[in-house]
Design an enzyme around this catalytic site. Structure first.
Site, PDB file in Angstrom:
ATOM      1  N   CYS A  33      70.323  35.078  96.163  1.00  0.00           N
ATOM      2  CA  CYS A  33      68.595  35.639  96.887  1.00  0.00           C
ATOM      3  C   CYS A  33      68.533  37.528  97.054  1.00  0.00           C
ATOM      4  O   CYS A  33      69.733  37.670  98.067  1.00  0.00           O
ATOM      5  CB  CYS A  33      68.583  35.368  97.768  1.00  0.00           C
ATOM      6  SG  CYS A  33      66.852  35.521  98.906  1.00  0.00           S
ATOM      7  N   CYS A  80      66.865  38.489  99.408  1.00  0.00           N
ATOM      8  CA  CYS A  80      67.973  38.454 101.271  1.00  0.00           C
ATOM      9  C   CYS A  80      69.502  39.571 101.550  1.00  0.00           C
ATOM     10  O   CYS A  80      69.069  39.445 102.402  1.00  0.00           O
ATOM     11  CB  CYS A  80      67.933  36.949 100.864  1.00  0.00           C
ATOM     12  SG  CYS A  80      67.133  35.728 100.640  1.00  0.00           S
ATOM     13  N   ASP A  81      69.853  39.362 100.107  1.00  0.00           N
ATOM     14  CA  ASP A  81      71.093  40.046 100.674  1.00  0.00           C
ATOM     15  C   ASP A  81      71.272  41.473  99.386  1.00  0.00           C
ATOM     16  O   ASP A  81      72.651  42.500  99.952  1.00  0.00           O
ATOM     17  CB  ASP A  81      72.051  39.315  99.722  1.00  0.00           C
ATOM     18  CG  ASP A  81      72.393  37.684 100.379  1.00  0.00           C
ATOM     19  OD1 ASP A  81      71.647  37.703 102.103  1.00  0.00           O
ATOM     20  OD2 ASP A  81      72.524  36.600  99.954  1.00  0.00           O
TER      21      ASP A  81
END
Length: 312
Positions: free
Chosen positions: A134, A137-138
């Protein structure tokens, strides 16, 4: 037939949320069963820009939040609980959940798919420590550092573009000699000066002790290997349909995807499937939403037939 609900939808991604809206609007007692936040894979979309009618890009989170609110406005009920099994007993479906059984006259399976892993040495050991599935997300955790993206589809290209704004440079590798992504999506990657694309290349090993430090790449045509220093590896190489809940009698293809007809109905009467969980040539938010609408509409017709109220 007595059941808790007319229509039970398992999964709350784009397909499930669309089915919830159309089911509730058809005056069906509709419940959505989801163990996490509604939205599915749409939650990790940074900018949703290719959904018809949305001119200005929106985040996947905002899009999913609106879909849920819309379904609730029409009367759909949401239950945050985990489903463990689905079976059909005497014409009624029983969904076993962590909060007890839920019964319904028809079911839409909309459990989507999970990211496929590379299987390269170091991937599992360094997951969450530089290996990610992701980008939104990261990606921010590795701002200003070199990053690697693996894959050649729409998702891989979209995430590479997102990461190119954060990384010192992005190296993108794909095992084939060209992308399988839509042409417009692929062109944006190929024209980005901060993305270096290496075709015919696979990840041999992900290296690092406490976190990702680099990767060994292999050219599949020449056999040549090279080590590249990167701080993070983002993997987008397809998905695995989440069909474990489907009754054993439901037909699937070799990948585990559920077979449906054009009505989204499986070979088990009253059991429908929508979105990434079913056999489909194209997986997008818009196609999942369409699947959900069709599934709910046809489930309503099925329920009318059960009650002897079919329109003829």
């Amino acid at each position: 037939m007595n059941a808790d609900f007319d229509l039970a939808i398992v999964g709350a991604g784009a397909a499930g949320l669309s089915a919830a809206q159309y089911g509730a609007r058809a005056a069906l007692r509709t419940v959505v069963i989801e163990e996490m936040a509604p939205g599915g894979q749409a939650l990790v979309i940074d900018k949703l820009e290719n959904y018809p009618g949305i001119l200005e890009p929106v985040t996947g989170f905002d899009f999913a939040d609106l879909m849920r609110a819309q379904a609730e406005r029409f009367g759909a009920e949401f239950r945050t609980t985990s489903a463990s099994a689905i079976r059909k007993e005497g014409g009624i479906f029983v969904i076993e959940t962590s909060d007890g059984p839920v019964t319904a006259l028809a079911v839409v399976l909309a459990t989507g798919a999970k990211h496929r892993h590379l299987g390269a040495p170091g991937e599992e050991e360094l997951q969450g420590r530089g290996v990610s599935y992701c980008a939104t997300c990261d990606g921010p955790f590795f701002k200003g550092k070199p990053m690697l993206v693996v894959g050649g589809g729409d998702a891989a290209c979209d995430e590479a573009k997102f990461l190119s704004k954060l990384a010192s440079r992005v190296i993108m590798v794909h095992r084939k000699d060209r992308f399988r992504a839509q042409k417009a999506v692929a062109e944006r990657v190929l024209s980005d000066p901060n993305i270096e694309v290496r075709f015919d290349t696979v990840v041999e090993r992900i290296e690092g002790t406490k976190q990702v430090e680099g990767v060994t790449l292999k050219n599949v045509k020449t056999g040549e290997t090279v080590r590249v220093d990167v701080a993070a590896v983002f993997v987008f190489v397809g998905s695995i349909p989440q069909t474990a809940l489907a009754p054993e009698s439901v037909a699937k293809d070799e990948s585990g995807s559920v077979f449906t007809d054009e009505r989204m109905e499986t070979n088990l009467k009253g059991f429908f499937a929508a979105g990434d969980v079913r056999v489909t040539p194209f997986r997008q938010v818009v196609t999942s939403a369409s699947d959900g609408a069709v599934a709910a509409h046809c489930a309503s017709q099925y329920i009318d037939e059960l009650r002897g109220q079919a329109y003829v």
